[in-house]
Design an enzyme around this catalytic site. Structure first.
Site, PDB file in Angstrom:
ATOM      1  N   TRP A   1     -38.911 -25.392  84.326  1.00  0.00           N
ATOM      2  CA  TRP A   1     -38.357 -26.905  83.968  1.00  0.00           C
ATOM      3  C   TRP A   1     -37.208 -26.224  82.766  1.00  0.00           C
ATOM      4  CZ3 TRP A   1     -42.167 -23.652  82.399  1.00  0.00           C
ATOM      5  CH2 TRP A   1     -42.798 -22.621  81.005  1.00  0.00           C
ATOM      6  N   ASP A   2     -36.598 -26.083  81.591  1.00  0.00           N
ATOM      7  CA  ASP A   2     -35.633 -25.853  81.266  1.00  0.00           C
ATOM      8  C   ASP A   2     -34.699 -25.208  82.612  1.00  0.00           C
ATOM      9  OD1 ASP A   2     -36.458 -27.453  79.362  1.00  0.00           O
ATOM     10  OD2 ASP A   2     -35.381 -25.245  78.005  1.00  0.00           O
TER      11      ASP A   2
ATOM     12  N   ALA B   1     -35.645 -20.848  76.165  1.00  0.00           N
ATOM     13  CA  ALA B   1     -34.268 -21.031  76.936  1.00  0.00           C
ATOM     14  C   ALA B   1     -33.100 -20.313  76.052  1.00  0.00           C
ATOM     15  CB  ALA B   1     -34.505 -22.400  76.272  1.00  0.00           C
TER      16      ALA B   1
ATOM     17  N   ARG C   1     -33.800 -21.293  68.219  1.00  0.00           N
ATOM     18  CA  ARG C   1     -33.628 -21.091  69.291  1.00  0.00           C
ATOM     19  C   ARG C   1     -32.791 -21.723  70.352  1.00  0.00           C
ATOM     20  NH1 ARG C   1     -38.224 -24.949  68.779  1.00  0.00           N
ATOM     21  NH2 ARG C   1     -37.969 -26.665  69.941  1.00  0.00           N
ATOM     22  N   ASP C   2     -32.641 -21.058  71.143  1.00  0.00           N
ATOM     23  CA  ASP C   2     -32.241 -22.022  72.834  1.00  0.00           C
ATOM     24  C   ASP C   2     -30.374 -21.218  72.366  1.00  0.00           C
ATOM     25  OD1 ASP C   2     -34.204 -23.558  73.888  1.00  0.00           O
ATOM     26  OD2 ASP C   2     -33.479 -25.036  72.887  1.00  0.00           O
TER      27      ASP C   2
ATOM     28  N   GLU D   1     -32.825 -30.504  70.789  1.00  0.00           N
ATOM     29  CA  GLU D   1     -32.829 -28.395  71.284  1.00  0.00           C
ATOM     30  C   GLU D   1     -31.974 -28.360  72.317  1.00  0.00           C
ATOM     31  OE1 GLU D   1     -36.651 -28.155  72.144  1.00  0.00           O
ATOM     32  OE2 GLU D   1     -36.599 -30.396  73.482  1.00  0.00           O
TER      33      GLU D   1
HETATM   34  C1  FRU Z   1     -36.693 -27.620  76.422  1.00  0.00           C
HETATM   35  C2  FRU Z   1     -37.823 -26.698  75.307  1.00  0.00           C
HETATM   36  C3  FRU Z   1     -36.150 -25.344  74.607  1.00  0.00           C
HETATM   37  C4  FRU Z   1     -37.539 -24.295  74.774  1.00  0.00           C
HETATM   38  C5  FRU Z   1     -38.470 -24.820  75.552  1.00  0.00           C
HETATM   39  C6  FRU Z   1     -39.768 -24.295  75.504  1.00  0.00           C
HETATM   40  O1  FRU Z   1     -37.658 -28.466  77.148  1.00  0.00           O
HETATM   41  O2  FRU Z   1     -38.394 -27.098  74.578  1.00  0.00           O
HETATM   42  O3  FRU Z   1     -36.323 -25.919  73.612  1.00  0.00           O
HETATM   43  O4  FRU Z   1     -36.412 -23.636  74.632  1.00  0.00           O
HETATM   44  O5  FRU Z   1     -38.257 -25.673  76.370  1.00  0.00           O
HETATM   45  O6  FRU Z   1     -40.784 -24.222  77.097  1.00  0.00           O
END
Ligand code: FRU
Length: 424
Positions: free
Chosen positions: A52-53, A139, A209-210, A294
């Protein structure tokens, strides 16, 4: 709980507000801000893992960078379990949707490489098992530091807690591929403080996060964006006149929107290496509007700061709504004031006929927007879906002043380099 002015009054800057009035301008399915339909017959990057990310390797100025002609992306990744009895449904079939929905709990950082900026080849895990201090590797951002191939990977170490961390390693290339070496010592940087940024003790659903470090094009200093929630006990936030904005008669009722308290956080480095950070008040708050902003990131263009962040339909507050996708804000200087792009903030949302087709959009300085495929309906009613866990088609976008326009669509996972670094 205080309003922004009361809370951050004595600080160097006032957070900008994404107001309920701004969000009332969100229009799903406007073709200039809607991602083209993703077809259900998409190819998948891997039958073994979900991704994903997606985090392209870049420099501190935001440029997507290849090394010795190899493009590199990092992805949040989790194994697929097609043969695991734990993921079989009553009929003995693989329940891929449940497997996919469980992925966050076992997210790990992986990397991929390519000669063409697409058709990514599997690299593997960035850190060996046991290196990262917590269960989940969430992420962040891989930064290419120099032509020796040194890479600082900033990411979020989650469960227990949520700590912004970094780990240094090196990218090594041969004519056959790319490997990541080092990435053995994870350094914790900071956690939510409970004064500006909400802690787990204040709200079990907090977000922190992120990390997205960058060099400010104007003052040259090292900063970092991150996702947060505004500090304070859950339920104590005020949605006052400032958070509501200029709404028409009949739109004053904010319902339970005090529970939605997203913000885009910023920190400044005290040292050149980015080992020592000071959190500053948020750049942008969305109290009363949305609970998640996010993966915040910037595009620096035409002397302006274009701030992008991803958000969901389900995290909107009572009385406001919008599609899953990427939202944006623009300012003339780093600390704002920021105004929502396209009036509302919506930059690229999913079409309402396929509300979960993509997510985790990342806007690159060349106007290309990458994202992943979440799930695409395979029947008229949308009850049957095909789960993605793979790269979505890249979208081309033009950013002009306070507006953005979808102008092109490219191949799945197309992330071309903006510059190439020859390693010494
Ligand atoms: C975005 C997210 C991020 C997080 C990750 C967790 O898709 O929610 O904010 O770091 O995915 O899986």
């Amino acid at each position: 709980m205080k309003t922004n002015t009361e809370k951050f009054g004595a600080t160097p800057h006032q957070p900008s507000l994404w107001t309920r009035a701004d969000a009332l301008k969100v229009r799903a399915d406007d073709p200039t801000t809607t991602q083209p339909l993703v077809s259900a017959d998409f190819p998948v990057l891997s039958d073994d893992v979900f991704i994903w990310d997606t985090m392209p390797l870049r420099d501190l100025d935001g440029n997507v960078t290849s090394v010795d002609g190899w493009s590199v992306i990092f992805t949040l990744t989790a194994d697929r379990h097609p043969n695991d009895p734990a993921y079989l449904d009553e009929d003995g079939n693989y329940d891929i949707l449940r497997d996919w929905n469980d992925r966050h709990g076992r997210a790990k950082m992986y990397y991929w490489f390519s000669r063409t900026g697409k058709n990514w080849e599997f690299g593997g895990r960035v850190m060996a098992e046991g290196v990262s201090p917590t269960a989940r590797e969430w992420a962040g951002t891989p930064i290419l530091l120099n032509d020796r191939g040194e890479v600082d990977l900033y990411y979020t170490a989650v469960t227990p807690g949520a700590t912004i961390v970094k780990v240094r390693g090196r990218v090594v290339t041969t004519e056959h591929g790319v490997s990541m070496v080092g990435f053995e010592k994870v350094k914790p940087l900071f956690e939510a403080d409970g004064k500006m940024y909400q802690t787990e003790a204040q709200n079990a659903f907090w977000g922190f996060r992120d990390p997205w470090p960058f060099r400010d094009p104007n003052d040259g200093k090292l900063y970092m964006l991150f996702e947060g929630n505004v500090a304070g006990e859950r339920g104590s936030h005020k949605v006052g006149e400032a958070e509501i904005g200029d709404v028409p008669p009949g739109y004053e009722d904010v319902g339970n929107s005090r529970f939605q308290t997203a913000c885009v956080g910023i920190a400044v480095a005290r040292d050149a290496d980015g080992d020592d950070w000071e959190m500053l008040p948020p750049l942008l708050t969305a109290v009363g509007v949305n609970d998640q902003t996010e993966r915040p990131h910037f595009v620096f263009q035409d002397g302006k700061y274009y701030l992008f962040t991803i958000s969901h339909t389900f995290t909107y507050a009572d009385g406001v709504t919008g599609p899953d996708g990427v939202y944006g804000f623009v300012a003339d200087s780093l600390f704002g004031p920021y105004v929502p792009l396209n009036g509302s903030g919506l930059v690229l949302g999913n079409p309402s006929s396929q509300p979960f087709q993509t997510y985790s959009h990342y806007v690159m300085p060349n106007g290309l927007v990458t994202s992943f495929i979440d799930s695409v309906p395979t029947d008229e009613t949308g009850t049957q879906v095909r789960v993605g866990g793979t790269e979505a088609p890249t979208v081309g976008m033009k950013i002009k002043g306070q507006q953005t326009f979808v102008v092109a669509e490219y191949d799945y996972g197309y992330i071309p380099p903006m510059l190439d670094v020859t390693l010494k």
